[in-house]
Structure formats: C-alpha cells, structure tokens
Write a protein that holds these residues in place. Structure first.
Motif, mmCIF file in Angstrom:
data_model
loop_
_atom_site.group_PDB
_atom_site.id
_atom_site.type_symbol
_atom_site.label_atom_id
_atom_site.label_comp_id
_atom_site.label_asym_id
_atom_site.label_seq_id
_atom_site.Cartn_x
_atom_site.Cartn_y
_atom_site.Cartn_z
ATOM 1 N N LEU A 19 27.971 0.478 5.354
ATOM 2 C CA LEU A 19 27.561 -0.038 6.653
ATOM 3 C C LEU A 19 28.224 0.732 7.788
ATOM 4 C CD1 LEU A 19 27.677 -3.845 5.865
ATOM 5 C CD2 LEU A 19 25.637 -2.587 6.591
ATOM 6 N N ARG A 20 27.449 0.967 8.833
ATOM 7 C CA ARG A 20 27.983 1.620 10.032
ATOM 8 C C ARG A 20 28.552 0.602 11.012
ATOM 9 N NH1 ARG A 20 22.719 4.116 9.592
ATOM 10 N NH2 ARG A 20 22.835 6.255 8.820
ATOM 11 N N THR A 21 28.335 -0.675 10.761
ATOM 12 C CA THR A 21 28.711 -1.723 11.710
ATOM 13 C C THR A 21 29.957 -2.470 11.257
ATOM 14 O OG1 THR A 21 27.133 -3.169 10.572
ATOM 15 C CG2 THR A 21 26.380 -2.088 12.568
ATOM 16 N N THR A 102 18.810 5.613 -1.629
ATOM 17 C CA THR A 102 18.599 5.335 -0.207
ATOM 18 C C THR A 102 17.588 4.210 0.025
ATOM 19 O OG1 THR A 102 16.922 7.088 -0.135
ATOM 20 C CG2 THR A 102 19.171 7.694 0.477
ATOM 21 N N PRO A 105 17.800 -1.837 2.312
ATOM 22 C CA PRO A 105 17.663 -2.065 3.752
ATOM 23 C C PRO A 105 19.032 -2.137 4.428
ATOM 24 C CG PRO A 105 17.384 -4.128 2.586
ATOM 25 C CD PRO A 105 17.513 -3.057 1.529
ATOM 26 N N GLY A 106 19.040 -2.060 5.742
ATOM 27 C CA GLY A 106 20.284 -2.193 6.497
ATOM 28 C C GLY A 106 20.715 -0.884 7.126
ATOM 29 N N ASP A 107 21.701 -0.987 7.990
ATOM 30 C CA ASP A 107 22.218 0.168 8.724
ATOM 31 C C ASP A 107 23.247 0.879 7.861
ATOM 32 O OD1 ASP A 107 22.722 1.984 10.718
ATOM 33 O OD2 ASP A 107 24.084 0.657 11.829
ATOM 34 N N LEU A 108 22.758 1.619 6.856
ATOM 35 C CA LEU A 108 23.627 2.267 5.879
ATOM 36 C C LEU A 108 23.630 3.780 6.064
ATOM 37 C CD1 LEU A 108 22.598 0.336 2.619
ATOM 38 C CD2 LEU A 108 24.416 -0.227 4.243
ATOM 39 N N THR A 109 24.738 4.385 5.756
ATOM 40 C CA THR A 109 24.849 5.843 5.833
ATOM 41 C C THR A 109 23.984 6.491 4.758
ATOM 42 O OG1 THR A 109 26.807 5.745 4.408
ATOM 43 C CG2 THR A 109 27.181 5.807 6.783
ATOM 44 N N GLU A 113 25.840 11.732 5.624
ATOM 45 C CA GLU A 113 26.995 11.024 6.182
ATOM 46 C C GLU A 113 28.008 10.678 5.098
ATOM 47 O OE1 GLU A 113 25.652 8.137 9.610
ATOM 48 O OE2 GLU A 113 24.058 8.332 8.129
ATOM 49 N N GLU A 327 27.221 -0.938 0.780
ATOM 50 C CA GLU A 327 27.625 -1.549 2.050
ATOM 51 C C GLU A 327 29.115 -1.426 2.356
ATOM 52 O OE1 GLU A 327 24.279 -4.896 2.847
ATOM 53 O OE2 GLU A 327 25.976 -5.560 1.630
#
Length: 380
Positions: A19-21, A102, A105-109, A113, A327
């Motif tokens: 996760l980037r968050t 890949t 779902p979600g804000d994943l690298t 990255e 994540e």
C-alpha cells in the motif's frame, strides 16, 4: 539446540504490491487477518501467528525493541512514513527478485516500484481473470471480445513472467467444476462469453441506477471461459500459477496429466492445509511444482514441521518459495524471515542427525530458495 543451515538468496515467486497509503491501527490490524475483516470485539489480530511474527521481526528495523506494543510500532511507522517503512522492511527480506501479481485492487505498488523500494529485480505476473475484465470493457460484441482476448493474452506474454488463475472452490452443498482437460469448443465458448458479458453489462447498469447487480462479475462464474483463458495462456509457454485457496489439489490431477508435454509448467500456489496433496501431485508430474508460500505465515512456530512434511513427498527441485504477501511490507518481511528460519531448521536437523552433509543441505537450500524459481521462470 538444533543446528541451522543458512538460506541466503530468495526469489519471491508470488507476491503483491504494498500500500502507498498510511494506515491506522484498525486498518493495519485488519490486514493481518486472512479475511481482511476487523477482529471480534475485545480481540486483536495481533494475537495470531502473523501478528506475533510482525512484532518479532519488524520493530528492530524501525529502531524499536522486538515485541514492542503494537501502538508503539504503528506510531513509529507513521513517524517514518510509508515509503521509508516499506524501503527498510523490503530491503531486509533478502529477496533478490519479486514476481508481482498485479491483479489485486487497491492503491498498491507495481513491479517497478517494488524493485526500487526493495533493491531487487521485479517482474509482472498477469492475472487472467483481470485481463479478461479489462478486455471486456473495450469490446462490444462476443466475437470482438474473444478476438481481443486472444490478442491480449499474447501481448501480455511478451512482457510478463507468468500467468495466474484461481481454482474454483465448491459452494456450500455443491461441487466445484474440475479444471477442464481440453479447451472448450467454439459453441460452448461463445455461449459462456455471451452470458458473462451480459451479466457485466447488467451490473454496470445496476451501478448507474444505484442498485446492486445479481452477479459477482468474476470470470470464474463461467468455467468454460476460464478454461479457455488457461489453455490460451499455456499456449504462450509461460508458467501458469494456479491459486488453490481452499481447493483440494486432487481436483487438478486430470488437468495435470492432460497438460504434460505441452511445454508449460504449472505451479500450485498456497496449498496449505492441502500441502501434502500439492506436494504429491508435484512429485508425479515433471511439469508441476509446489509453492511453499503461506506455510510459515499460517503455521508460525510449526512451520519447520510442515515444511518437512512437504519435503517428504516432492523432489526438492519441485519446491518454490513465495511470501504470498500483499498490502503490508511487514508480511513480505515475515514471509522471508520465517521461511529462512524454518527451512534452515529442517535442513540443520538432518545435518545434525548425520543424514545429510552440510554441503548438500546448503545446495538444497539454494535450490528451494531461489534456484528452482530462476529455472522455472527463466530469470537471469
């Protein structure tokens, strides 16, 4: 005390981005649970094998004492920030190559990255179900969809390192379909594609109306379409990872026999608690491999015993490490550290008993940790 054999380099042959968050205590803790749900009131997912492993391995890398309280750990994590925390934890895994699915779902690298943060090589694994969904969104008719789908599979094969697909689990009171031993005929395939596209369109309309559609929108609901995808992917010659989940690997016996000699390796992912069946299937077919991912994370202190069971049934050249992590960079670290410790313990015990030489133990450790994956996936 049992001697240990060091396990140096690792290739993580199935993992996901991080996760980037930033996460709070509740959202972080939910990701320690297999169901990605909050724990029951009055309980915590830190009281699991995964939770104790995180508290053991991760705090020292962020400048804290091992087994510090979770709140202290997460406060330090926020102080460092997501990027720095991920960099420290991923670089401490000792993984030289990440093969990244890949499809979540979600804000994943993504792979690039992951490579930058971990200081590793990274390649993409393409999830066939997600590929089909992307193609469907730009294809108006069944015939156009099937043509575009074939082109998309071949295009993906030019840059991906492998394909992956889920094996269906039987619904309550029912029977899951077996993986087909041959591609579906054109009539059955067109009918399956038509049903699936119609259902997706119905769900899109329901979403626009603010109501809920009837179907789940997943390709696995149409077995013939998923069988077509698998056979199309195998024709490209890349390895095909089959995600077992709770499915019994015995359901793949006929498929494994039918695909032998087709020039495509099959990798059985996440076989625990059916790890013995997965290992036995790998032992029977030259193109079938068994993944050891999730064993250390799910069994914790018993990981060495479970790994020893797998090694009773499959040749050592058919076993592959993965973390299966997603994540949280913590899960990448835990997967690598606990695997190293468990495999080192198993092999060290055999050396101590005089059954193996240390040289042979080191050779097999390298084989399982990285060598087999480099051979199967053609990594440099």
């Amino acid at each position: 005390m049992t001697d240990t054999v060091p396990v140096a380099d690792l290739v993580d042959q199935n993992c996901h981005g991080v996760l980037r968050t930033e996460l709070g205590l509740g959202t972080f803790e939910a990701r320690l649970g297999a169901a990605r749900a909050l724990p029951a009131p009055g309980t915590t997912f830190f009281d699991t094998q995964a939770g104790f492993a995180v508290r053991r391995w991760c705090p020292p890398l962020l400048g804290l004492e091992a087994h510090c309280p979770p709140a202290h750990y997460l406060a330090r994590r926020r102080e460092l920030g997501v990027a720095e925390t991920s960099r420290r934890l991923l670089r401490a895994t000792g993984v030289s190559a990440h093969l990244v699915d890949t499809g979540l779902p979600g804000d994943l690298t993504g792979p690039a990255e992951m490579a930058s943060a971990a200081g590793s090589q990274a390649r993409e694994i393409v999830r066939l179900e997600i590929l089909a969904e992307h193609v469907a969104d730009t294809s108006g008719t069944v015939d156009t969809f099937l043509v575009n789908l074939g082109e998309a599979v071949h295009t993906a094969a030019s840059s991906a390192v492998a394909f992956t697909s889920a094996v269906a689990v039987a619904p309550v009171g029912g029977h899951a379909p077996r993986v087909a031993t041959e591609p579906p005929g054109p009539v059955r395939l067109r009918a399956a594609a038509g049903r699936w596209l119609a259902r997706r369109e119905e769900e899109r309309r329901a979403a626009r109306r603010g109501t809920r559609g009837r179907g789940g929108g997943a390709v696995r609901a149409e077995p013939e379409l998923l069988d077509h995808l698998r056979w199309s992917a195998m024709a490209c010659g890349l390895p095909l990872q089959l995600r077992l989940g709770a499915a019994d690997p015995a359901r793949l016996a006929d498929f494994a026999a039918a695909t032998q000699g087709h020039g495509c390796d099959l990798v059985l992912l996440h076989g625990y608690p059916h790890h013995r069946q997965a290992a036995a299937l790998a032992g029977r077919h030259p193109h079938v491999y068994a993944d050891l991912g999730t064993v250390p994370a799910r069994t914790g202190a018993r990981a060495a015993g479970v790994l020893a069971e797998v090694m009773e049934l499959a040749p050592f050249g058919k076993l592959l490490f993965s973390s299966g992590a997603q994540e949280l960079p913590e899960l990448h670290l835990v997967g690598a550290r606990q695997f190293r410790e468990a495999l080192g313990r198993v092999l060290g015990g055999w050396v101590e008993d005089g059954a193996w030489t240390r040289q042979d133990a080191a050779r097999v450790a390298t084989m399982i940790g990285s060598g087999n994956a480099r051979r199967v996936y053609g990594l440099g």
